[in-house]
Design a protein around this motif. Structure first.
Motif, short mmCIF file in Angstrom:
data_model
loop_
_atom_site.label_atom_id
_atom_site.label_comp_id
_atom_site.label_asym_id
_atom_site.label_seq_id
_atom_site.Cartn_x
_atom_site.Cartn_y
_atom_site.Cartn_z
N GLU A 1 29.71 47.76 4.93
CA GLU A 1 29.96 48.45 6.21
C GLU A 1 30.51 47.44 7.22
O GLU A 1 29.74 46.66 7.80
N HIS B 1 19.67 36.96 2.45
CA HIS B 1 20.99 37.54 2.77
C HIS B 1 21.43 38.67 1.83
O HIS B 1 22.61 38.93 1.69
N LYS C 1 17.94 42.81 3.22
CA LYS C 1 16.58 43.33 3.50
C LYS C 1 16.50 43.92 4.92
O LYS C 1 15.96 45.00 5.12
N THR C 2 17.05 43.17 5.90
CA THR C 2 16.97 43.67 7.29
C THR C 2 17.80 44.94 7.45
O THR C 2 17.38 45.89 8.11
N ASN D 1 22.85 46.83 -2.74
CA ASN D 1 23.56 46.72 -1.46
C ASN D 1 24.77 45.81 -1.60
O ASN D 1 24.65 44.67 -2.06
N1 LIG Z 1 26.16 46.86 3.33
C1 LIG Z 1 26.56 45.87 4.10
N2 LIG Z 1 27.81 45.85 4.64
C2 LIG Z 1 28.22 44.83 5.42
N3 LIG Z 1 27.46 43.77 5.74
C3 LIG Z 1 26.20 43.73 5.26
C4 LIG Z 1 25.69 44.77 4.41
N4 LIG Z 1 24.41 44.44 4.09
C5 LIG Z 1 24.15 43.28 4.71
N5 LIG Z 1 25.21 42.86 5.42
C6 LIG Z 1 25.30 41.64 6.24
O1 LIG Z 1 24.87 40.55 5.43
C7 LIG Z 1 24.03 39.66 6.19
C8 LIG Z 1 22.68 39.57 5.50
O2 LIG Z 1 22.02 40.83 5.58
P1 LIG Z 1 20.49 40.90 5.99
O3 LIG Z 1 20.09 42.34 6.01
O4 LIG Z 1 20.24 40.10 7.22
O5 LIG Z 1 19.86 40.15 4.70
P2 LIG Z 1 18.38 39.60 4.48
O6 LIG Z 1 17.49 40.30 5.47
O7 LIG Z 1 18.05 39.93 3.06
O8 LIG Z 1 18.45 38.11 4.68
C9 LIG Z 1 23.97 40.23 7.61
O9 LIG Z 1 24.93 39.59 8.41
C10 LIG Z 1 24.31 41.70 7.42
O10 LIG Z 1 24.88 42.28 8.59
#
Ligand SMILES: Nc1ncnc2c1ncn2[C@@H]1O[C@H](COP(=O)(O)OP(=O)(O)O)[C@@H](O)[C@H]1O
Ligand SMILES: [Mg+2]
Length: 251
Positions: free
Chosen positions: A222, A23, A26-27, A185
């Motif tokens: 965001e 969380h 990464k995605t 991030n």
């Molecule tokens: N910069 C950001 N602003 C708002 N929400 C974010 C941001 N980065 C990540 N999130 C939210 O946080 C959650 C985790 O992000 P994600 O990219 O899925 O993490 P990971 O892949 O590392 O598990 C998701 O719901 C995503 O939409």
């Protein structure tokens, strides 16, 4: 930084996106970077070799791999992009044991090679952090070594993250894995207090000073990501952190 010859983007067009934690973004970073790479006209491939907790929930209505494929308009077969999908929202080894389906690195590498034949860049999103076990003997870090990929580390600019980031870098350097950049991030909404603001700034600054590798960001929080994920990603693609990351990756 280790002086050992390492795998660089010039020799290998693949890149592993890992992070200090689950969380951490990464995605989000993989997708925003993917959009930026596609804008440059590069043929892009993605892989999310292992994913757990794939049952849709209100909080996460879509899997990582389907988000990546949809937003990046990639048509590779989902079971090639993600050969190991486990429905239980457990850590990979726990989910793999429960499903009685062991994760095989050779299978992942074969699919990686198949995908890489048709693209200029192949972004591989990890799962959790680098020491997460994937098999009885192997971790995410072992998978990065096995695939011979350089990596990008996604991290938070919040209190506690200096330790998490430096431990992650230590673990990667120990196996001579080349770290291209750290992406900070901001995953939580507006910084509420002056103390939080100070924590955010000083954490970012210390990671810049102590990591010894390029640091970009913090990517701002965001809010659109919650209501319209694709639009949120398109917004973040314009952020200076992604532009800087593209420069570091020499694309
Ligand atoms: N910069 C950001 N602003 C708002 N929400 C974010 C941001 N980065 C990540 N999130 C939210 O946080 C959650 C985790 O992000 P994600 O990219 O899925 O993490 P990971 O892949 O590392 O598990 C998701 O719901 C995503 O939409
Ligand atoms: Mg993810």
């Amino acid at each position: 930084m280790s002086k050992t010859p390492q795998i660089t983007p010039a020799r290998n067009r693949g890149m592993f996106i890992t992070g200090t934690d689950t969380h951490v973004g990464k995605t989000v970073v993989t997708t925003a970077l993917g959009v930026a790479l596609k804008k440059k006209g590069l043929r892009l491939g993605v892989m999310k070799p292992v994913e757990t907790g794939i049952c849709p929930s209100r909080r996460e209505p879509e899997t990582d791999s389907s988000r990546l494929l949809r937003v990046l308009a990639i048509v590779d077969p989902p079971d090639v992009v993600t050969p190991y999908q486990f429905s239980d929202p457990l850590s990979p080894l726990a989910a793999s044991r429960k499903a009685q389906q062991p994760i095989d690195f050779e299978c992942i590498k074969n699919l990686y090679q198949e995908l890489s034949r048709n693209c200029d860049r192949l972004l591989v999103e990890g799962v959790g952090g680098v020491m997460v076990p994937l098999t009885e003997q192997q971790t995410v870090r072992d998978l990065i070594v096995y695939l011979e990929l350089p990596c990008v580390v996604v991290s938070r600019p919040t209190l506690g993250s200096v330790n998490h980031t430096l431990l992650t870098l230590e673990a990667l350097r120990d196996r001579k894995i080349h770290v291209l950049a750290i992406v900070l991030n901001q995953t939580t909404s507006a910084l509420r207090s002056e103390v939080e603001q100070l924590q955010y700034e000083s954490t970012s600054q210390l990671i810049r000073e102590l990591s010894g590798i390029p640091v970009v960001g913090p990517i701002p929080f965001e809010p659109l990501l919650e209501t319209d994920w694709e639009q949120g990603i398109r917004q973040l693609t314009e952020d200076p952190a992604i532009t800087q990351l593209m420069t570091i990756l020499r694309t």
